[in-house]
Design a protein around this motif. Structure first.
Motif, short mmCIF file in Angstrom:
data_model
loop_
_atom_site.label_atom_id
_atom_site.label_comp_id
_atom_site.label_asym_id
_atom_site.label_seq_id
_atom_site.Cartn_x
_atom_site.Cartn_y
_atom_site.Cartn_z
N SER A 19 -11.31 13.10 -2.94
CA SER A 19 -9.96 13.61 -3.19
C SER A 19 -10.05 15.09 -3.51
O SER A 19 -10.72 15.49 -4.44
CB SER A 19 -9.35 12.80 -4.32
OG SER A 19 -9.32 13.41 -5.48
N MET A 20 -9.38 15.88 -2.67
CA MET A 20 -9.46 17.34 -2.76
C MET A 20 -8.25 17.87 -3.55
O MET A 20 -7.15 17.99 -3.03
CB MET A 20 -9.49 17.95 -1.37
CG MET A 20 -10.71 17.56 -0.55
SD MET A 20 -12.24 18.30 -1.14
CE MET A 20 -12.07 19.95 -0.50
N SER A 21 -8.48 18.19 -4.81
CA SER A 21 -7.45 18.84 -5.63
C SER A 21 -7.36 20.30 -5.22
O SER A 21 -8.15 20.79 -4.40
CB SER A 21 -7.79 18.72 -7.11
OG SER A 21 -8.97 19.45 -7.39
N LEU A 22 -6.42 21.02 -5.82
CA LEU A 22 -6.29 22.45 -5.52
C LEU A 22 -7.57 23.19 -5.87
O LEU A 22 -8.01 24.07 -5.12
CB LEU A 22 -5.10 23.04 -6.29
CG LEU A 22 -4.85 24.55 -6.09
CD1 LEU A 22 -4.58 24.85 -4.61
CD2 LEU A 22 -3.70 25.01 -6.97
N ILE A 23 -8.18 22.83 -6.99
CA ILE A 23 -9.44 23.46 -7.41
C ILE A 23 -10.53 23.19 -6.38
O ILE A 23 -11.29 24.09 -6.01
CB ILE A 23 -9.89 22.93 -8.79
CG1 ILE A 23 -8.87 23.30 -9.87
CG2 ILE A 23 -11.27 23.48 -9.15
CD1 ILE A 23 -8.71 24.79 -10.09
N HIS A 24 -10.59 21.95 -5.90
CA HIS A 24 -11.58 21.60 -4.88
C HIS A 24 -11.37 22.40 -3.59
O HIS A 24 -12.33 22.90 -2.99
CB HIS A 24 -11.51 20.10 -4.56
CG HIS A 24 -12.17 19.23 -5.58
ND1 HIS A 24 -11.58 18.96 -6.79
CD2 HIS A 24 -13.36 18.57 -5.58
CE1 HIS A 24 -12.38 18.16 -7.49
NE2 HIS A 24 -13.46 17.91 -6.78
N ILE A 25 -10.12 22.52 -3.17
CA ILE A 25 -9.81 23.24 -1.93
C ILE A 25 -10.19 24.72 -2.06
O ILE A 25 -10.82 25.30 -1.16
CB ILE A 25 -8.32 23.10 -1.57
CG1 ILE A 25 -8.01 21.64 -1.21
CG2 ILE A 25 -7.94 24.02 -0.41
CD1 ILE A 25 -6.53 21.35 -1.05
N LEU A 26 -9.81 25.31 -3.18
CA LEU A 26 -10.12 26.74 -3.40
C LEU A 26 -11.64 26.96 -3.46
O LEU A 26 -12.15 27.91 -2.85
CB LEU A 26 -9.47 27.22 -4.70
CG LEU A 26 -7.94 27.32 -4.69
CD1 LEU A 26 -7.41 27.71 -6.06
CD2 LEU A 26 -7.47 28.32 -3.63
N PHE A 27 -12.34 26.07 -4.15
CA PHE A 27 -13.80 26.23 -4.24
C PHE A 27 -14.45 25.97 -2.89
O PHE A 27 -15.46 26.60 -2.54
CB PHE A 27 -14.38 25.29 -5.30
CG PHE A 27 -15.85 25.51 -5.55
CD1 PHE A 27 -16.31 26.74 -6.02
CD2 PHE A 27 -16.77 24.50 -5.32
CE1 PHE A 27 -17.66 26.95 -6.25
CE2 PHE A 27 -18.13 24.70 -5.54
CZ PHE A 27 -18.58 25.93 -6.01
N PHE A 28 -13.89 25.06 -2.11
CA PHE A 28 -14.41 24.78 -0.77
C PHE A 28 -14.33 26.03 0.10
O PHE A 28 -15.28 26.37 0.82
CB PHE A 28 -13.60 23.64 -0.13
CG PHE A 28 -14.31 22.96 1.00
CD1 PHE A 28 -15.24 21.97 0.74
CD2 PHE A 28 -14.06 23.30 2.31
CE1 PHE A 28 -15.91 21.33 1.77
CE2 PHE A 28 -14.71 22.67 3.35
CZ PHE A 28 -15.65 21.67 3.08
#
Length: 262
Positions: A134-143
């Motif tokens: 599950s890609m949260s906003l934090i995950h997407i930005l860090f990705f």
């Protein structure tokens, strides 16, 4: 102005749509075959040292995506620099009232890596969906940060293997060994290799920060070997430092450049 160079380069290539399409298909076929070979190996053994097939696929996708972004700008300059120095055409780069580095990388922009980018996006999508991440906003930005950091690391490596051309013109083997051959190690988890290789790919040629360490943030893994878990967040640090070193050495090479006089 720099973006205009890129625009002109792309428009020039698009004048030959069939050649561009055939090249795109050829690249997709080549890297697609490489991907399926990797998939068959992983799927045959189910996992490698605790890494499932889709987790290894994510390593492959991060590596390929950042390579594509770096190669758009630095593949052609790093390949052609020695030729330009040898035949004297590099002089033309230095006569322009622009930053020589920016002028060269934008003028030599290579759109042939679109296929690499498309394949990497497809591989990332497949792996993330099947791993149920599950890609949260934090995950997407860090990705995004991880991919850009990987591009900086790969771009720095391409540049560093080309810079010796200012002193030793024929040095293509350096790029083959230090970039293409060594980087093959990060197709698989770093933990399968001996300690010497782990240290080499972490501190000396830090390709592990392209995919191995940052991927563990998304996979919730703790496969940090002899290193600290903080390493999963250090890709931007290594990317910026390496690229800064490469650019400084580029300036040193420019200052030591001697024209052929042709």
């Amino acid at each position: 102005m720099y973006f205009e160079f890129i625009k002109i380069q792309i428009l020039g290539i698009l004048q030959y749509k069939k050649a561009f399409t055939l090249g795109l298909i050829a690249q997709l076929s080549s890297y697609g075959a490489e991907f399926f070979l990797l998939w068959i190996i992983i799927d045959r053994f189910n996992e490698i040292n605790g890494w499932s097939s889709y987790e290894v696929l994510l390593l492959y996708a991060l590596n390929l995506c950042s390579y594509a972004l770096a190669s758009f700008f630095l593949s052609s300059p790093s390949s052609r620099l020695s030729i330009m120095i040898k035949d004297g055409t590099f002089d033309e780069v230095l006569t322009k009232p622009l930053n020589s580095f920016m002028y060269l990388v934008c003028r030599e922009f290579n759109s042939g890596y679109v296929s690499h980018l498309l394949l990497s996006i497809a591989a990332m999508s497949i792996s993330l969906l099947n791993l149920h991440i599950s890609m949260s906003l934090i995950h997407i930005l860090f990705f995004i940060v991880v991919i850009l950091s990987g591009a900086l690391i790969q771009g720095a490596a391409l540049l560093l293997t080309a810079i010796p051309s200012f002193w030793v013109v024929e040095n293509s083997s350096l790029k083959d060994v230090l970039f293409f051959q060594v980087k093959n190690f990060i197709r698989y988890p770093l933990s399968i290799y001996p300690t010497f290789i782990q240290i080499l790919l972490t501190f000396i040629l830090p390709y592990a920060f392209i995919n191995f360490y940052p991927s563990q943030f998304f996979l919730n893994k703790q496969d940090f070997l002899i290193f600290h878990p903080l390493f999963q967040f250090l890709s931007p640090v290594f990317g910026i430092i390496l690229f800064a070193i490469a650019y400084v050495l580029w300036l040193v090479g420019i200052n030591n450049y001697k024209s052929t006089g042709s």
